[in-house]
Design a protein around this motif. Sequence first.
Motif, PDB file in Angstrom:
ATOM      1  N   LEU A 161       0.824  -1.207   0.000  1.00 38.28           N
ATOM      2  CA  LEU A 161       0.000   0.000   0.000  1.00 38.28           C
ATOM      3  C   LEU A 161       0.860   1.260   0.000  1.00 38.28           C
ATOM      4  CD1 LEU A 161      -2.764  -1.117   2.532  1.00 38.28           C
ATOM      5  CD2 LEU A 161      -2.973  -0.880   0.058  1.00 38.28           C
ATOM      6  N   LEU A 162       2.005   1.210   0.668  1.00 37.00           N
ATOM      7  CA  LEU A 162       2.906   2.363   0.668  1.00 37.00           C
ATOM      8  C   LEU A 162       3.528   2.578  -0.714  1.00 37.00           C
ATOM      9  CD1 LEU A 162       4.729   2.010   4.109  1.00 37.00           C
ATOM     10  CD2 LEU A 162       2.984   3.680   3.465  1.00 37.00           C
ATOM     11  N   LEU A 163       3.770   1.478  -1.447  1.00 35.47           N
ATOM     12  CA  LEU A 163       4.250   1.623  -2.823  1.00 35.47           C
ATOM     13  C   LEU A 163       3.223   2.365  -3.668  1.00 35.47           C
ATOM     14  CD1 LEU A 163       5.842  -1.877  -3.574  1.00 35.47           C
ATOM     15  CD2 LEU A 163       7.031   0.312  -3.454  1.00 35.47           C
ATOM     16  N   VAL A 164       1.948   1.995  -3.475  1.00 39.63           N
ATOM     17  CA  VAL A 164       0.880   2.710  -4.181  1.00 39.63           C
ATOM     18  C   VAL A 164       0.864   4.172  -3.760  1.00 39.63           C
ATOM     19  CG1 VAL A 164      -1.609   2.849  -4.557  1.00 39.63           C
ATOM     20  CG2 VAL A 164      -0.505   0.606  -4.379  1.00 39.63           C
ATOM     21  N   ALA A 165       1.052   4.408  -2.448  1.00 37.56           N
ATOM     22  CA  ALA A 165       1.048   5.783  -1.932  1.00 37.56           C
ATOM     23  C   ALA A 165       2.139   6.621  -2.584  1.00 37.56           C
ATOM     24  CB  ALA A 165       1.232   5.769  -0.409  1.00 37.56           C
ATOM     25  N   VAL A 166       3.351   6.081  -2.677  1.00 39.28           N
ATOM     26  CA  VAL A 166       4.467   6.817  -3.271  1.00 39.28           C
ATOM     27  C   VAL A 166       4.202   7.089  -4.748  1.00 39.28           C
ATOM     28  CG1 VAL A 166       6.909   6.701  -3.869  1.00 39.28           C
ATOM     29  CG2 VAL A 166       6.158   5.939  -1.615  1.00 39.28           C
ATOM     30  N   ARG A 167       3.678   6.086  -5.454  1.00 35.46           N
ATOM     31  CA  ARG A 167       3.390   6.243  -6.888  1.00 35.46           C
ATOM     32  C   ARG A 167       2.291   7.278  -7.122  1.00 35.46           C
ATOM     33  NH1 ARG A 167       7.427   4.494 -10.153  1.00 35.46           N
ATOM     34  NH2 ARG A 167       7.968   2.310  -9.806  1.00 35.46           N
ATOM     35  N   ARG A 168       1.197   7.160  -6.375  1.00 36.62           N
ATOM     36  CA  ARG A 168       0.065   8.073  -6.577  1.00 36.62           C
ATOM     37  C   ARG A 168       0.440   9.509  -6.217  1.00 36.62           C
ATOM     38  NH1 ARG A 168      -5.010   5.620  -7.069  1.00 36.62           N
ATOM     39  NH2 ARG A 168      -4.711   3.756  -8.353  1.00 36.62           N
ATOM     40  N   ALA A 169       1.170   9.672  -5.117  1.00 35.81           N
ATOM     41  CA  ALA A 169       1.546  11.024  -4.686  1.00 35.81           C
ATOM     42  C   ALA A 169       2.464  11.712  -5.679  1.00 35.81           C
ATOM     43  CB  ALA A 169       2.213  10.962  -3.311  1.00 35.81           C
ATOM     44  N   VAL A 186      -3.872   9.162   1.787  1.00 32.96           N
ATOM     45  CA  VAL A 186      -4.990   8.211   1.844  1.00 32.96           C
ATOM     46  C   VAL A 186      -4.472   6.776   1.867  1.00 32.96           C
ATOM     47  CG1 VAL A 186      -7.023   7.326   0.619  1.00 32.96           C
ATOM     48  CG2 VAL A 186      -6.580   9.791   0.694  1.00 32.96           C
ATOM     49  N   TRP A 187      -3.575   6.457   0.945  1.00 29.29           N
ATOM     50  CA  TRP A 187      -3.056   5.095   0.871  1.00 29.29           C
ATOM     51  C   TRP A 187      -2.178   4.752   2.074  1.00 29.29           C
ATOM     52  CZ3 TRP A 187      -4.636   1.398  -2.430  1.00 29.29           C
ATOM     53  CH2 TRP A 187      -5.404   1.801  -3.520  1.00 29.29           C
ATOM     54  N   ALA A 188      -1.468   5.729   2.590  1.00 30.44           N
ATOM     55  CA  ALA A 188      -0.659   5.493   3.793  1.00 30.44           C
ATOM     56  C   ALA A 188      -1.563   5.213   4.991  1.00 30.44           C
ATOM     57  CB  ALA A 188       0.240   6.695   4.069  1.00 30.44           C
ATOM     58  N   MET A 189      -2.726   5.882   5.061  1.00 29.48           N
ATOM     59  CA  MET A 189      -3.647   5.610   6.153  1.00 29.48           C
ATOM     60  C   MET A 189      -4.241   4.208   6.025  1.00 29.48           C
ATOM     61  SD  MET A 189      -6.753   7.916   7.667  1.00 29.48           S
ATOM     62  CE  MET A 189      -7.871   7.652   6.301  1.00 29.48           C
ATOM     63  N   ALA A 212      -2.702   1.717   4.797  1.00 28.70           N
ATOM     64  CA  ALA A 212      -1.627   0.831   5.235  1.00 28.70           C
ATOM     65  C   ALA A 212      -1.616   0.709   6.758  1.00 28.70           C
ATOM     66  CB  ALA A 212      -0.280   1.354   4.735  1.00 28.70           C
ATOM     67  N   ALA A 213      -1.845   1.831   7.444  1.00 31.25           N
ATOM     68  CA  ALA A 213      -1.881   1.808   8.908  1.00 31.25           C
ATOM     69  C   ALA A 213      -3.071   0.996   9.408  1.00 31.25           C
ATOM     70  CB  ALA A 213      -1.952   3.239   9.446  1.00 31.25           C
ATOM     71  N   VAL A 214      -4.192   1.084   8.716  1.00 26.92           N
ATOM     72  CA  VAL A 214      -5.372   0.290   9.090  1.00 26.92           C
ATOM     73  C   VAL A 214      -5.079  -1.201   8.906  1.00 26.92           C
ATOM     74  CG1 VAL A 214      -7.762  -0.240   8.487  1.00 26.92           C
ATOM     75  CG2 VAL A 214      -7.013   2.134   8.599  1.00 26.92           C
ATOM     76  N   ALA A 215      -4.334  -1.554   7.866  1.00 26.23           N
ATOM     77  CA  ALA A 215      -3.954  -2.956   7.651  1.00 26.23           C
ATOM     78  C   ALA A 215      -3.122  -3.474   8.818  1.00 26.23           C
ATOM     79  CB  ALA A 215      -3.169  -3.087   6.341  1.00 26.23           C
ATOM     80  N   THR A 216      -2.217  -2.642   9.326  1.00 20.59           N
ATOM     81  CA  THR A 216      -1.426  -3.025  10.500  1.00 20.59           C
ATOM     82  C   THR A 216      -2.327  -3.219  11.714  1.00 20.59           C
ATOM     83  OG1 THR A 216       0.514  -1.819   9.695  1.00 20.59           O
ATOM     84  CG2 THR A 216       0.439  -2.299  12.051  1.00 20.59           C
ATOM     85  N   LEU A 251      -4.509  14.886   5.911  1.00 24.70           N
ATOM     86  CA  LEU A 251      -5.630  14.897   4.974  1.00 24.70           C
ATOM     87  C   LEU A 251      -6.556  16.098   5.187  1.00 24.70           C
ATOM     88  CD1 LEU A 251      -6.625  11.121   4.753  1.00 24.70           C
ATOM     89  CD2 LEU A 251      -5.970  12.601   2.855  1.00 24.70           C
ATOM     90  N   VAL A 252      -6.692  16.543   6.427  1.00 21.28           N
ATOM     91  CA  VAL A 252      -7.620  17.643   6.699  1.00 21.28           C
ATOM     92  C   VAL A 252      -6.937  19.010   6.623  1.00 21.28           C
ATOM     93  CG1 VAL A 252      -9.155  16.211   8.095  1.00 21.28           C
ATOM     94  CG2 VAL A 252      -7.320  17.463   9.213  1.00 21.28           C
ATOM     95  N   GLY A 253      -5.685  19.041   6.151  1.00 21.69           N
ATOM     96  CA  GLY A 253      -5.054  20.330   5.892  1.00 21.69           C
ATOM     97  C   GLY A 253      -4.034  20.772   6.916  1.00 21.69           C
ATOM     98  N   GLN A 254      -3.150  19.889   7.327  1.00 20.76           N
ATOM     99  CA  GLN A 254      -2.123  20.233   8.324  1.00 20.76           C
ATOM    100  C   GLN A 254      -1.173  21.296   7.782  1.00 20.76           C
ATOM    101  OE1 GLN A 254      -0.211  16.964  10.573  1.00 20.76           O
ATOM    102  NE2 GLN A 254       1.734  17.810   9.892  1.00 20.76           N
TER     103      GLN A 254
END
Length: 309
Positions: free
Chosen positions: A54-62, A80-83, A85-89, A221-224
Amino acid sequence: MGGKSGDSLATVLVAGAANLAIALAKLVAGLMSGSAAMLSESAHSAADTVTEILLLVAVRRAGRPADRRHPFGHGKAGFVWAMMAAVATLVGGAGFSVTHGLHEIGHGEELANLTPAYVVLAVSFVMESLSFAKGYSQLRRQAAMVGLGPVRLVRLTSDTALKAVVFEDTAALIGLLIAGAGLAGSQLTGSPVWDGAASVAIGVLLLVVALTLIQSNLSLLVGQAAPPHIQTGIRAVLIAQREVEDVVELLTMMIGPGAVLVAAKVAFRDEVGAAGVEAACDELDRRLREAFPGIVQVFLHPAHGDGIR
């Protein structure tokens, strides 16, 4: 941006390959020994492998460029994809480890031959250490570039792929030590309680890591806003421009891993004409991007000193 993305991709690939090999070895050792802690560690590594995908997808998409529909780029897709990944953990690692550990405490039997389990733990520790060293090396390089310590940077960074790898590899090393202690306790006492307790402890460790990463990605995601040291530096660059009298308002937002949007209301001196304001804004845009390569969007709203609201 491209360099950071490439570093993060390499870090994720190393971590993913290590986790896949480790998960299979732990599974075999867990089935041979009957150890709940080893099976929990296998689930931990399997969850980490899914996380790396999922992190690979995150890096590619970003890293996808901006387009007409997404004028600010696709950076937040990485969050989104990194989150996810955290849910998968959280689900795959923490959930299994806690429930299986509690079952072992209540209904466990004496463990079988533990020698393969100890060997796998030792080899896994070496492989996880190599993966951690790769992530930490990238973290140190980035920390040196911005003048921060690695520990502080890992808290502040918007590179969620790097943060996830560092957090998960740290948790993996601690988890291996916990599993080894559980095995040793059960071997010395003949009680499966130690092994089950180690499994629960591993689950709690994964729970903390997962919730930390979920909170971090939700905030992005909410604008940090950009980290305080970057905001301070941006304000300093604006104030240093000779045509500028004051910075009335400064807003920043992370719009991708390492990508910063800047919006500022700047009060110009009364004697500066329209042409001077335009030239100063162009110069400020250039200086900001030069000082902070992560800045990808700059919006300056000019106001003369006597027109400050």
